[in-house]
Design an enzyme around this catalytic site. Structure first.
Site, PDB file in Angstrom:
ATOM      1  N   THR A  28     -21.978  44.512  74.932  1.00 45.21           N
ATOM      2  CA  THR A  28     -21.424  44.185  73.603  1.00 45.21           C
ATOM      3  C   THR A  28     -22.119  42.925  73.069  1.00 45.21           C
ATOM      4  O   THR A  28     -22.493  42.053  73.851  1.00 45.21           O
ATOM      5  CB  THR A  28     -19.907  43.938  73.747  1.00 45.21           C
ATOM      6  OG1 THR A  28     -19.300  45.178  74.113  1.00 45.21           O
ATOM      7  CG2 THR A  28     -19.274  43.437  72.449  1.00 45.21           C
ATOM      8  N   ASP A  82     -26.722  44.536  79.160  1.00 49.25           N
ATOM      9  CA  ASP A  82     -25.739  43.722  78.438  1.00 49.25           C
ATOM     10  C   ASP A  82     -26.357  42.369  78.100  1.00 49.25           C
ATOM     11  O   ASP A  82     -27.392  41.982  78.666  1.00 49.25           O
ATOM     12  CB  ASP A  82     -24.479  43.542  79.321  1.00 49.25           C
ATOM     13  CG  ASP A  82     -23.244  43.187  78.504  1.00 49.25           C
ATOM     14  OD1 ASP A  82     -23.370  42.863  77.301  1.00 49.25           O
ATOM     15  OD2 ASP A  82     -22.127  43.234  79.079  1.00 49.25           O
ATOM     16  N   GLY A  96     -18.341  36.980  77.491  1.00 48.36           N
ATOM     17  CA  GLY A  96     -17.033  37.159  76.862  1.00 48.36           C
ATOM     18  C   GLY A  96     -16.901  36.492  75.516  1.00 48.36           C
ATOM     19  O   GLY A  96     -15.840  36.557  74.900  1.00 48.36           O
ATOM     20  N   GLU A 104     -16.744  44.700  80.214  1.00 46.84           N
ATOM     21  CA  GLU A 104     -18.129  44.394  80.619  1.00 46.84           C
ATOM     22  C   GLU A 104     -18.216  44.194  82.126  1.00 46.84           C
ATOM     23  O   GLU A 104     -19.152  44.680  82.774  1.00 46.84           O
ATOM     24  CB  GLU A 104     -18.628  43.143  79.888  1.00 46.84           C
ATOM     25  CG  GLU A 104     -18.873  43.395  78.412  1.00 46.84           C
ATOM     26  CD  GLU A 104     -19.223  42.142  77.628  1.00 46.84           C
ATOM     27  OE1 GLU A 104     -19.892  42.276  76.598  1.00 46.84           O
ATOM     28  OE2 GLU A 104     -18.818  41.041  78.022  1.00 46.84           O
TER      29      GLU A 104
END
Ligand code: 5RP
Length: 225
Positions: A28, A82, A96, A104
């Site tokens: 993300t 990621d 985060g 994740e």
């Protein structure tokens, strides 16, 4: 060239690693958005690939490109790509900043191979300056924040309305530079109400970090599954 260019360069290098893979974890954040654009641009190559997204945002973008997503499968994910908020010389991470840390971490933990892509501003000698994002339950959240405050200054990130995709809150724990990230991880993880901690240990297999001097690719052999 700015950090957006460097994020894009890292994404372009990472996409090659996904060719021929059946199950691919997708992180993300803004760096990963460039990765999804790269995948989408070559989507014929990914007709037989199932993607495991770590957030609703990434899932939506994958679906917009007509790619297949899943939340359930048996076994391990072949490879996950990621981003990160900080990466240290051992490949340990703070993650985060985008609020997706629990999914994740689950996706990384269930992957054979985890590749981190980032621009060079994310590279640090010691983790901690960013703050540690921590997903916490809304139930008794004030108490959870108070207990964390006994260790380090802690605040709720983005207010009470900013819920994660799991319906929880994200607290930022201001640890400052950490001499022993594992010790801090255990301290925070031990507080009831904490769902997951944005300190990622022993999970990175390689990193692609791009900056003014080009891209550097590094492997972390000790983290092999
Ligand atoms: C989201 C994350 C992201 O990977 C991290 O915040 C980096 O984001 P960006 O690529 O936008 O700099 O951990 O939970």
């Amino acid at each position: 060239m700015n950090s957006e260019n460097f994020k894009k360069m890292a994404a372009q290098k990472a996409v090659e690693k996904l060719h021929g893979k059946k199950i691919v974890g997708i992180g993300t954040g803004s760096t990963v958005k460039y990765l999804i654009d790269e995948i989408g641009a070559d989507k014929k190559l990914f007709q037989d690939t199932l993607f495991v997204p770590t957030s609703n945002d990434s899932e939506k973008k994958l679906i917009q490109y007509g790619l297949k997503v899943t939340h359930e499968f048996a076994g391990l994910i072949d490879i996950t790509v990621d981003g990160c908020d900080e990466i240290d010389p051992e490949g340990r991470l703070i993650k985060g900043g985008g609020g997706a840390l629990t999914r994740e971490k689950m996706v990384a933990y269930n992957s054979r191979n985890v590749v981190i892509i980032a621009d060079s501003t994310k590279s640090v000698n010691k983790l901690g300056n960013f703050g540690v994002p921590v997903e916490i339950l809304p139930f008794l959240w004030k108490n959870t924040v108070e207990r964390l405050n006994e260790f380090y200054r802690t605040e709720i990130n983005g207010g009470l309305e900013a819920k994660t995709d799991n319906g929880n809150l994200v607290a930022i724990v201001r640890t400052g530079d950490m001499d022993d990230p594992e010790k801090v991880f255990n301290l925070i993880k031990n507080v009831p109400g904490v769902v997951e901690v944005g300190i990622f240990l022993n999970l990175t297999n390689s990193s692609i970090i791009c900056g003014m001097d080009g891209c550097s690719v590094k492997d972390y052999p000790l983290n092999k599954r």
